[in-house]
Design an enzyme around this catalytic site. Structure first.
Site, mmCIF file in Angstrom:
data_model
loop_
_atom_site.group_PDB
_atom_site.id
_atom_site.type_symbol
_atom_site.label_atom_id
_atom_site.label_comp_id
_atom_site.label_asym_id
_atom_site.label_seq_id
_atom_site.Cartn_x
_atom_site.Cartn_y
_atom_site.Cartn_z
ATOM 1 N N HIS A 61 0.836 -1.204 0.000
ATOM 2 C CA HIS A 61 0.000 0.000 0.000
ATOM 3 C C HIS A 61 0.873 1.257 0.000
ATOM 4 O O HIS A 61 2.088 1.200 0.157
ATOM 5 C CB HIS A 61 -0.999 0.015 1.161
ATOM 6 C CG HIS A 61 -0.459 0.344 2.503
ATOM 7 N ND1 HIS A 61 -1.226 0.861 3.513
ATOM 8 C CD2 HIS A 61 0.794 0.216 3.010
ATOM 9 C CE1 HIS A 61 -0.485 1.037 4.587
ATOM 10 N NE2 HIS A 61 0.728 0.663 4.325
ATOM 11 N N CYS A 84 5.684 6.249 4.506
ATOM 12 C CA CYS A 84 4.503 5.528 4.017
ATOM 13 C C CYS A 84 3.980 6.123 2.722
ATOM 14 O O CYS A 84 3.111 5.541 2.073
ATOM 15 C CB CYS A 84 3.398 5.539 5.076
ATOM 16 S SG CYS A 84 3.905 4.720 6.593
ATOM 17 N N HIS A 126 5.031 0.205 -0.222
ATOM 18 C CA HIS A 126 5.720 -0.710 0.684
ATOM 19 C C HIS A 126 4.655 -1.729 1.111
ATOM 20 O O HIS A 126 3.580 -1.759 0.494
ATOM 21 C CB HIS A 126 6.316 0.046 1.876
ATOM 22 C CG HIS A 126 5.290 0.680 2.751
ATOM 23 N ND1 HIS A 126 4.586 1.805 2.365
ATOM 24 C CD2 HIS A 126 4.801 0.349 3.969
ATOM 25 C CE1 HIS A 126 3.743 2.134 3.327
ATOM 26 N NE2 HIS A 126 3.850 1.264 4.304
ATOM 27 N N HIS A 167 2.972 -4.896 4.135
ATOM 28 C CA HIS A 167 2.829 -5.437 5.487
ATOM 29 C C HIS A 167 2.247 -6.852 5.459
ATOM 30 O O HIS A 167 1.535 -7.228 4.538
ATOM 31 C CB HIS A 167 1.881 -4.556 6.328
ATOM 32 C CG HIS A 167 2.379 -3.174 6.573
ATOM 33 N ND1 HIS A 167 3.460 -2.901 7.360
ATOM 34 C CD2 HIS A 167 1.935 -1.970 6.123
ATOM 35 C CE1 HIS A 167 3.666 -1.593 7.397
ATOM 36 N NE2 HIS A 167 2.763 -1.004 6.648
ATOM 37 N N ASP A 190 -5.448 -10.343 -0.011
ATOM 38 C CA ASP A 190 -4.164 -11.038 0.146
ATOM 39 C C ASP A 190 -3.330 -10.980 -1.145
ATOM 40 O O ASP A 190 -3.838 -11.258 -2.239
ATOM 41 C CB ASP A 190 -4.401 -12.503 0.530
ATOM 42 C CG ASP A 190 -3.096 -13.208 0.868
ATOM 43 O OD1 ASP A 190 -2.205 -12.574 1.464
ATOM 44 O OD2 ASP A 190 -2.962 -14.398 0.520
ATOM 45 N N HIS A 191 -2.050 -10.644 -0.988
ATOM 46 C CA HIS A 191 -1.121 -10.529 -2.123
ATOM 47 C C HIS A 191 -1.625 -9.522 -3.157
ATOM 48 O O HIS A 191 -1.399 -9.673 -4.353
ATOM 49 C CB HIS A 191 -0.849 -11.900 -2.759
ATOM 50 C CG HIS A 191 0.137 -12.710 -1.960
ATOM 51 N ND1 HIS A 191 -0.193 -13.270 -0.754
ATOM 52 C CD2 HIS A 191 1.452 -13.019 -2.179
ATOM 53 C CE1 HIS A 191 0.871 -13.902 -0.269
ATOM 54 N NE2 HIS A 191 1.869 -13.760 -1.096
ATOM 55 N N GLU A 215 -1.181 -4.023 11.909
ATOM 56 C CA GLU A 215 -0.432 -3.661 10.700
ATOM 57 C C GLU A 215 1.031 -4.074 10.869
ATOM 58 O O GLU A 215 1.690 -4.499 9.943
ATOM 59 C CB GLU A 215 -0.524 -2.155 10.469
ATOM 60 C CG GLU A 215 0.005 -1.731 9.126
ATOM 61 C CD GLU A 215 -0.213 -0.249 8.871
ATOM 62 O OE1 GLU A 215 -1.083 0.079 8.060
ATOM 63 O OE2 GLU A 215 0.481 0.581 9.493
#
Lengths: 136, 136, 136, 136, 136, 136
Positions: E15, E34, E40, E42, E80-81, E125
């Site tokens: 994100h 960020c 980047h 998480h 996800d991913h 997070e």
């Protein structure tokens, strides 16, 4: 008698796994969801283990504050909040698998730590996926 | 240079520790509460470590999706939500101590993983009791 | 102003989930692998939270050594290394789901702790399945 | 084939790091906040690993209840809720760094455990600082 | 008396935090690293808590297998991913802060879970940054 | 709708529990090993939870970097690597039980955080002993 000491650190990064010599179908077959062209990301946890003799004056193998700062300057600054494929020299052409990230971190740190000390690097990509490299 | 990679998994099982050659008093003396004839149980956490060369085409030592599925098919299917003493071939006559479960898992996986790769299995029976086997 | 204090504990037990009013097919449909007639098991982690005023003489809400011993005497002695269905009065007829175990523990402890103190019980059946009861 | 088994334990202690041969300025430079003359403290987590053959009668390398009690008698009794510098013989003159605490624990346990068994001790001073000693 | 039950899940995503109404300097000032335009990522850990009465026939508040599958179908499949900013409808225009992700997940699940049950969502997070939403 | 956000932090400190109005025998009876006159210590883990509306411009309840720095300046600087009884104003006369430390931290932070935001503080003294304060 040798003692091992470890310092943990964290960095958060985006990456994509793929081999540019392969077409999309083969990349999908091998790397699955990790081949998302828009990237995904992880919280990486790093353990840096250094092994050597205890210095009798300090009672330490290595000053963990120095090791902490070395990891901060050489690894966190380089990889934290970065897109590994786009923002780093190391993974411009090298596939940023957990194995290659771990090996790369080992090589960076190996060049900065006294060779009298053994070095081992462990990297957690997720809670369930871990890799480790000791240079042997 | 060799790299180690690890995949974690979980299974929940019931077991009882005892030696059928001993009477109840001796079993109680050696195995204590673990000799409860009605069984007790654990959440077992499994770490499977595989060590080898990085494949330059994939950047991987072993595809962790394959390793995940191997653990699922060979270990979780066999032991998850089972009574180790009553429901499994492996522990019909072998005492299901953490040591014997770890060794058995190592042997099952060793027969399924390329012998060019080294194999190490770590098993957490509780947060405080852990065993590990590398076949040496 | 009220303060909450918590003491954690652990117990390991076997259980089976089923409803004796249903046939095996319905029990399998509802409880899946948890309906194994030979039982399976878990490492249960328990958090007991007590809320009240700080005693100005001790600086404590409740003496955590007393709470630790209460949990040991009333919960660990009763359930640790037991088959919940076969070895305990509480689950002879009550289905030992995480919800029912948590509620039962809350009721046992509620009867032993000063009613001026609020009580909340959290139970981890696995790392991913958790239940909580505060009596409201 | 050898199997490793591990038992975890905890102790909470105060300590101060300094070298009496140095002046305060040098102690501050080397040990930083750890040189506070009024002491600070940690929750130490200890892992004791023992490696050996599985006894075929018990299915165990070592009885973990015995190992638990050995750690309790020899380590927890000695160091738990103590000021390492003031309250213990071991660190009256030896600087209680994590390295020296780990080595000292290794030496104490080595003298109490059958030499047919290998011994490895890991000590977590914090979540991020860890040391390990295997006597080699 | 109401009981709360929780199921944990994980997803890994990339994100970028920024406000398109602001220039780069203000985005950097507010979102710092960020705001990396290359993203980047998480490992997000999700806890879904559901509160209600125990069904006397099943001993459950909600079937955790159903809750697990609901989280898989509605949340993991979606996020996800993925690159939250580029790959999802939800965060095309909404800034994917932990707060907004948590609120979005709460809203998605709220529409799928019986309104007789209370819903609370917690999102990690990182190990050190957590958010929670209960719809009140 | 309100969202809660949490930031975790750590500090390591020495302390002694006792009531100066009591003799040593009564202090030993109430506080046990925690009454060691030479002190013992802990790794304290702190969770600071803040609850409020999401700011639509930032997508945040509170900037976690600001919260991190507030905790660093007000709590870590004050208590980390300190002897709570000897080195701090707060516990010169107040018994540094986990309850009193938690309440003190809540009061310090409450005075520094916008009153439109609710504040809750959780403190882990050990893995098994936890306290929480929300000012109600």
């Amino acid at each position: 008698m040798k003692i091992s000491v470890c310092r943990k650190a964290h960095f958060n990064a985006a990456h994509r796994l793929y081999n540019p010599d392969w077409d999309m179908a083969k990349n999908d077959a091998v790397f699955g969801k990790c081949n998302n062209p828009n990237f995904h990301g992880h919280n990486y946890t790093l353990e840096v283990w250094v092994k050597g003799d205890i210095n009798p004056e300090t009672g330490m193998v290595i000053d963990l504050k120095l090791l902490k700062n070395l990891i901060k300057d050489e690894i966190e600054e380089r990889f934290d909040h970065k897109n590994l494929n786009l923002d780093t020299e190391e993974f411009k052409t090298l596939n940023p698998t957990a194995e290659n990230i771990c090996l790369t971190i080992w090589e960076i740190l190996r060049s900065k730590i006294d060779t009298a000390l053994e070095l081992r690097v462990r990297l957690y990509e997720t809670e369930r996926n871990v890799v480790e490299c000791d240079g042997k």
